[in-house]
Motif scaffolding. Structure first.
Motif, PDB file in Angstrom:
ATOM      1  N   ASN A 297      31.320 118.889  23.565  1.00 17.07           N
ATOM      2  CA  ASN A 297      30.196 118.717  24.476  1.00 17.07           C
ATOM      3  C   ASN A 297      29.879 117.242  24.630  1.00 17.07           C
ATOM      4  O   ASN A 297      29.335 116.605  23.724  1.00 17.07           O
ATOM      5  N   PHE A 298      30.233 116.680  25.790  1.00 16.47           N
ATOM      6  CA  PHE A 298      29.932 115.290  26.081  1.00 16.47           C
ATOM      7  C   PHE A 298      28.610 115.218  26.829  1.00 16.47           C
ATOM      8  O   PHE A 298      28.540 115.266  28.057  1.00 16.47           O
ATOM      9  N   PHE A 299      27.523 115.149  26.063  1.00 20.44           N
ATOM     10  CA  PHE A 299      26.171 114.960  26.580  1.00 20.44           C
ATOM     11  C   PHE A 299      25.787 115.980  27.653  1.00 20.44           C
ATOM     12  O   PHE A 299      25.001 115.681  28.549  1.00 20.44           O
ATOM     13  N   ASN A 300      26.355 117.173  27.562  1.00 16.44           N
ATOM     14  CA  ASN A 300      26.042 118.235  28.515  1.00 16.44           C
ATOM     15  C   ASN A 300      26.414 117.846  29.947  1.00 16.44           C
ATOM     16  O   ASN A 300      25.923 118.442  30.910  1.00 16.44           O
ATOM     17  N   ILE A 301      27.258 116.826  30.074  1.00 20.58           N
ATOM     18  CA  ILE A 301      27.740 116.383  31.377  1.00 20.58           C
ATOM     19  C   ILE A 301      29.168 116.876  31.605  1.00 20.58           C
ATOM     20  O   ILE A 301      29.505 117.388  32.659  1.00 20.58           O
ATOM     21  N   ARG A 302      29.984 116.715  30.557  1.00 18.58           N
ATOM     22  CA  ARG A 302      31.340 117.242  30.585  1.00 18.58           C
ATOM     23  C   ARG A 302      31.557 118.085  29.338  1.00 18.58           C
ATOM     24  O   ARG A 302      31.054 117.756  28.263  1.00 18.58           O
ATOM     25  N   ARG A 303      32.311 119.157  29.501  1.00 25.62           N
ATOM     26  CA  ARG A 303      32.633 120.039  28.377  1.00 25.62           C
ATOM     27  C   ARG A 303      34.126 120.340  28.395  1.00 25.62           C
ATOM     28  O   ARG A 303      34.729 120.476  29.457  1.00 25.62           O
ATOM     29  N   TYR A 304      34.694 120.417  27.191  1.00 23.68           N
ATOM     30  CA  TYR A 304      36.120 120.670  27.052  1.00 23.68           C
ATOM     31  C   TYR A 304      36.338 121.834  26.091  1.00 23.68           C
ATOM     32  O   TYR A 304      35.657 121.927  25.059  1.00 23.68           O
ATOM     33  N   ASP A 305      37.292 122.702  26.417  1.00 24.68           N
ATOM     34  CA  ASP A 305      37.564 123.900  25.625  1.00 24.68           C
ATOM     35  C   ASP A 305      39.045 124.003  25.282  1.00 24.68           C
ATOM     36  O   ASP A 305      39.904 123.778  26.148  1.00 24.68           O
TER      37      ASP A 305
END
Length: 415
Positions: A297-305
């Protein structure tokens, strides 16, 4: 983001206006309100050179002793005077030795004398006090104060100061000028010089020097004395939870291999194996629908799974997560590989990392305390792991994250 030295544009910030204060955000109140709240003093929090960043009223209630109810006291004191005051009123003597170890003297001066009505207008027992934070500095002495604001504004966390040689000191007569409104530096240069020299003496005495005006860099936990500093491997066990991020090993913008032996019961398992941070920023390794899953979780700006190809079968397994930044520069892209029992089951790329810190949350084994890194398991509370975790080991090896000490920019100047 701001505490990581990243300043979003006003356009990006306004896109989140309807969500400010909601889960997934960690906003500060507006600069204007912070400044207004410090009226009538100059400046704000962090600016230790001026009363807007340091001075607060204090209320003391002790009906059995203080008979001058509701009256004011104006003697100058500092928060370090609280402990000596409490020790005096309860009758505790400061120890000079504990278990054979010589103790440093307690730094502070009791203000219990102000409790008596007869001392309402008595001269202050504290005659000298230094102040310093991020290069902002001041010295108080017998009613006078030399103040030197340094460098960037408090809300500009991504840059250091403009240089200590460019700082300009101010001089105030606090006895006559409560809010530091009249700068007397040009009228009394000799007094200013005397106070500047006194600051240097106090700063040397109390280990303030060398001055360090960095902000984002000092948020990096590798710059602090730490139980984990310099270790090639760190192992945590089930039950380790709510370890503050700043007290743990460096797991943000750093290379590591995480290895976790687990045991899956009949019927499968779910839940968090390890998590750092929360809904504002962080990462988590967990089992979702039986499959190992890594969420960043990058500051709720970008997300990676990253999600494994199949659920873990009942029995013992070893989950590995290899996190490899492409550069030692904080925030740089990174590659992630997930293995189960030595076989790669997922891989991915993170375009941008959290540079320094997730925020104010914790490291947890076997659950995700406080707030969820991944919103998918928000309704599951702390989402405890339903299998068994043997341990969680981080290997940093020869490519440990740099401490940043070589980047240290220091100065010893007041003027």
């Amino acid at each position: 983001m701001n505490l990581n030295g990243m300043q979003p544009s006003i356009e990006d910030a306004m896109k989140q206006a309807d969500n400010w204060g909601m889960p997934g955000t960690s906003p500060h109140y507006a600069v204007g309100w912070a400044w207004a709240g410090d009226t009538p003093f100059q400046w704000t929090k962090q600016v230790a050179s001026h009363f807007g960043g340091t001075r607060n009223a204090m209320i003391v209630s002790w009906p059995d002793r203080i008979k001058d109810k509701g009256k004011l006291r104006s003697q100058f004191h500092h928060c370090i005077d609280l402990m000596p005051t409490l020790m005096e009123v309860v009758g505790i003597t400061e120890p000079t030795e504990v278990n054979g170890y010589i103790q440093r003297p307690i730094e502070g001066t009791s203000f219990a004398y102000t409790f008596d009505k007869a001392n309402a207008d008595a001269p202050s027992h504290r005659q000298v006090q230094y102040f310093e934070m991020l290069g902002n500095r001041a010295i108080y002495s017998n009613g006078w104060m030399a103040a030197c604001r340094h460098g960037h504004l408090p809300w500009e966390t991504g840059t250091a100061g403009s240089g200590f040689d460019e700082d300009v000191s101010e001089l105030y007569n606090i006895n006559e000028d409560f809010s530091q409104g009249v700068d007397l530096a040009k009228k009394e240069p000799a007094r200013l010089r005397e106070l500047q020299d006194l600051f240097m003496a106090e700063a040397a005495k109390y280990n303030v020097l060398p001055l360090d005006d960095r902000f984002a860099e000092r948020m990096d936990i590798t710059l602090r004395p730490s139980f984990f500093a310099g270790r090639d491997t760190v192992t945590f066990y089930p039950g380790m939870m709510r370890l503050p991020e700043g007290s743990g090993p460096k797991l943000i913008s750093a290379p590591f291999t995480m290895t976790t032996p687990v045991e899956i019961p009949k019927g499968g398992a779910e839940g968090v194996v390890f998590a750092i941070g929360g809904d504002a920023a962080g990462w988590s390794l967990f089992l979702w629908e039986g499959k190992p899953r890594f969420h960043y979780n990058f500051f709720n700006i970008r997300r990676y799974d990253l999600v494994g190809d199949k659920p873990l079968t009942p029995g013992k397994h070893k989950i590995e997560l290899v996190f490899t930044p492409k550069s030692p520069k904080p925030g740089s892209p990174a590659d992630v590989v997930m293995r189960v029992d030595g076989k790669q089951v997922a891989k991915g790329h993170i375009d941008v990392q959290i540079p320094q810190r997730c925020g104010t949350e914790t490291l947890d084994v076997g659950m995700d305390c406080v707030s969820p890194v991944c919103p998918d398991y928000e309704e599951k509370g702390t989402f405890p792991f339903t299998g068994k975790i043997d341990s969680v080991t981080f290997a940093f090896g020869a490519h440990k994250a740099p401490t940043g000490m070589e980047r240290l920019k220091l100065s010893t100047r007041m003027d």
